[in-house]
Design a protein around this motif. Structure first.
Motif, mmCIF file in Angstrom:
data_model
loop_
_atom_site.group_PDB
_atom_site.id
_atom_site.type_symbol
_atom_site.label_atom_id
_atom_site.label_comp_id
_atom_site.label_asym_id
_atom_site.label_seq_id
_atom_site.Cartn_x
_atom_site.Cartn_y
_atom_site.Cartn_z
ATOM 1 N N ILE A 193 0.843 -1.189 0.000
ATOM 2 C CA ILE A 193 0.000 0.000 0.000
ATOM 3 C C ILE A 193 0.881 1.242 0.000
ATOM 4 O O ILE A 193 1.708 1.432 0.898
ATOM 5 C CB ILE A 193 -0.920 0.042 1.242
ATOM 6 C CG1 ILE A 193 -1.659 -1.293 1.404
ATOM 7 C CG2 ILE A 193 -1.893 1.211 1.140
ATOM 8 C CD1 ILE A 193 -2.579 -1.642 0.264
ATOM 9 N N GLY A 194 0.716 2.100 -1.018
ATOM 10 C CA GLY A 194 1.448 3.351 -1.086
ATOM 11 C C GLY A 194 0.581 4.503 -0.622
ATOM 12 O O GLY A 194 -0.627 4.532 -0.901
ATOM 13 N N ALA B 270 5.120 3.903 2.173
ATOM 14 C CA ALA B 270 4.420 2.692 1.732
ATOM 15 C C ALA B 270 4.512 1.661 2.844
ATOM 16 O O ALA B 270 5.277 1.828 3.809
ATOM 17 C CB ALA B 270 5.020 2.157 0.433
ATOM 18 N N ALA B 271 3.743 0.612 2.703
ATOM 19 C CA ALA B 271 3.773 -0.456 3.703
ATOM 20 C C ALA B 271 3.514 -1.800 3.047
ATOM 21 O O ALA B 271 2.591 -1.940 2.238
ATOM 22 C CB ALA B 271 2.744 -0.202 4.800
ATOM 23 N N LEU B 272 4.358 -2.760 3.386
ATOM 24 C CA LEU B 272 4.122 -4.159 3.038
ATOM 25 C C LEU B 272 3.225 -4.755 4.111
ATOM 26 O O LEU B 272 3.502 -4.616 5.308
ATOM 27 C CB LEU B 272 5.454 -4.915 2.981
ATOM 28 C CG LEU B 272 5.399 -6.444 3.053
ATOM 29 C CD1 LEU B 272 4.698 -7.021 1.838
ATOM 30 C CD2 LEU B 272 6.801 -7.025 3.209
ATOM 31 N N PHE C 128 7.930 1.073 4.378
ATOM 32 C CA PHE C 128 8.960 1.365 3.385
ATOM 33 C C PHE C 128 8.914 2.853 3.056
ATOM 34 O O PHE C 128 7.850 3.463 3.068
ATOM 35 C CB PHE C 128 8.745 0.547 2.110
ATOM 36 C CG PHE C 128 9.197 -0.886 2.215
ATOM 37 C CD1 PHE C 128 10.475 -1.256 1.848
ATOM 38 C CD2 PHE C 128 8.335 -1.850 2.711
ATOM 39 C CE1 PHE C 128 10.894 -2.578 1.957
ATOM 40 C CE2 PHE C 128 8.746 -3.176 2.830
ATOM 41 C CZ PHE C 128 10.031 -3.540 2.454
ATOM 42 N N GLU C 129 10.084 3.389 2.724
ATOM 43 C CA GLU C 129 10.177 4.802 2.384
ATOM 44 C C GLU C 129 10.070 5.017 0.876
ATOM 45 O O GLU C 129 10.533 4.197 0.083
ATOM 46 C CB GLU C 129 11.482 5.390 2.899
ATOM 47 C CG GLU C 129 11.519 5.536 4.409
ATOM 48 C CD GLU C 129 10.352 6.360 4.917
ATOM 49 O OE1 GLU C 129 10.293 7.575 4.608
ATOM 50 O OE2 GLU C 129 9.480 5.806 5.615
ATOM 51 N N ASP D 235 7.964 -2.259 -9.347
ATOM 52 C CA ASP D 235 8.996 -1.723 -8.470
ATOM 53 C C ASP D 235 8.842 -2.256 -7.048
ATOM 54 O O ASP D 235 9.830 -2.531 -6.365
ATOM 55 C CB ASP D 235 8.940 -0.198 -8.460
ATOM 56 C CG ASP D 235 9.399 0.416 -9.778
ATOM 57 O OD1 ASP D 235 9.923 -0.334 -10.617
ATOM 58 O OD2 ASP D 235 9.214 1.634 -9.957
ATOM 59 N N ALA D 236 7.601 -2.394 -6.594
ATOM 60 C CA ALA D 236 7.352 -2.950 -5.262
ATOM 61 C C ALA D 236 7.852 -4.384 -5.173
ATOM 62 O O ALA D 236 8.423 -4.803 -4.158
ATOM 63 C CB ALA D 236 5.862 -2.884 -4.936
#
Length: 408
Positions: free
Chosen positions: A65-66, A77-79, A94-95, A126-127
């Motif tokens: 999720i960005g 963002a977050a995994l 994530f940054e 990219d993710a």
């Protein structure tokens, strides 16, 4: 954290070396009796003798999720990985300024670059490159959209590392404070500039607060009928219906960026990914798929000044350096292993090749013993159970031309 130029150059060299290594590993594949190649999927038919005990890797749902600001610029963002049960799981922040190659390439491409080019498809790719995972759900959300996904109501207790001023002029002071869900999500969309450590600490603190507030929420609803979540709202509902943990990755500065660009240690990222979602880890090399077990306690590590995760990162780095695909990692004492043995074991699934396998893997793991193994992991070629012998090998610098793993 700030990494030396040497560390970044090391990863750059590995990316180039891996291309050459992938051609050589056909020899190693023959040695270990591999049943699958990197193009195979996790959970494929394991084969083997009749009567073998076959263990399957757990099925997990993954999402990325960005979070964008009012200008549409990605700021964080977050995994999200759900537990195999389908409820609860983990969040890994994530940054947006992070290098998607994890510092392994000459050029730097930030995670936010794909969105700047208005291409969500490239953002998903990219993710995957950044995390080493494939995803069920990839979505970009605004601050208000994320607040709605999180329920919109209630207060979140935060322990902010710095004081923060939002674009609207609202100020939050360093230390403990209570904010609304809407304010918490707004904090996830600021602080993305240099130095990146500022934003990373802020976003990690916010996710910790959100998780502490919403984990095990009584009004959270999971997907019905046993169907895997297919959207961000379904994933988040299932996540907070159970227990949730947060994991943060160490960051390293890209040389010469004055703190504006960072990358995550690829071995550490792969360790977290293969621990949380082994069925979704990609296998980029045409070589064996590996499950790594790191069964150490604090007593085992006394005097090493390392944690279990530190030791696991060293092992993952060595295995991936020679082009092996680490797809599953288990750390600590659990159902896999009751205690660490003295010597590292390499399970090949092939009694005829244990001598060659022992010679090869000893080059990267120190003293090992190879054998057929007590069970087979579906879709995995090699199971490695680290022994205490590996602890005395932690600081050894591997040769650049390991005979069993080079093209010579």
């Amino acid at each position: 954290m700030t990494a030396s130029a040497q560390l970044r150059r090391r990863y750059t060299q590995q990316a180039a070396v891996a291309v050459g290594v992938s051609f050589v590993l056909a020899i190693v594949l023959a040695i270990v009796g591999a049943r699958t190649l990197a193009s195979s999927t996790i959970g494929s038919e394991a084969g083997g003798d009749q009567g073998e005990t076959v263990v399957a890797l757990p099925e997990t749902t993954t999402a990325f999720i960005g979070v964008v600001d009012d200008d549409g610029t990605l700021q964080s963002a977050a995994l999200i990985v759900l537990n195999p049960s389908g409820v609860g799981g983990a969040v890994v922040p994530f940054e947006a300024a992070v290098d998607i190659s994890a510092g392994r390439a000459d050029s730097v491409m930030q995670l936010r670059d794909a969105l700047d080019a208005d291409d969500a498809t490239f953002f998903a790719l990219d993710a995957e490159s950044l995390t080493g995972l494939t995803f069920d759900v990839v979505e970009i959300v605004t601050v208000s959209e994320l607040a709605d996904l999180l329920g919109g109501a209630g207060a979140v207790s935060l322990d902010l590392p710095p004081s923060v001023v939002s674009a609207s002029g609202v100020q939050w002071l360093q230390g403990r404070s209570s904010v609304s869900i809407e304010e918490a999500t707004e904090l996830l969309a600021i602080g993305g500039g240099a130095p990146v450590e500022f934003g990373a600490e802020l976003h990690a603190a916010v996710w910790n607060g959100i998780v502490n507030q919403l984990s095990g929420s009584e009004d959270a609803q999971t997907a019905v009928g046993g169907v895997s979540p297919q959207s961000a709202d379904e994933v988040i509902a299932a996540l907070f219906a159970g227990d949730v943990e947060t994991r943060s990755l160490n960051m390293y500065e890209v040389e010469g960026s004055d703190g504006a660009l960072v990358f995550y240690d690829w071995a550490e990222t792969l360790l977290v990914a293969s621990h949380l979602a082994p069925n979704r880890v990609t296998a980029p090399y045409a070589s064996a798929l590996v499950r790594l077990v790191v069964p150490f306690t604090d007593d085992d590590l006394e005097g090493t000044e390392r944690s279990v995760s530190d030791v696991a990162v060293v092992a993952v780095r060595r295995l991936s350096d020679v082009g092996l695909n680490v797809v599953s990692v288990s750390t600590g004492i659990n159902d896999d292993v009751a205690q660490a043995e003295e010597v590292t074991e390499v399970w090949t699934g092939d009694e005829l090749s244990v001598t060659e396998a022992a010679a090869s893997f000893s080059e990267i793991l120190g003293e090992v013993v190879a054998r057929k193994g007590d069970y087979v992991v579906d879709g995995v070629d090699v199971v490695i159970i680290l022994g205490t012998s590996f602890l005395s090998d932690l600081d050894r610098q591997l040769a650049a031309d390991l005979p069993a793993w080079s093209s010579k």
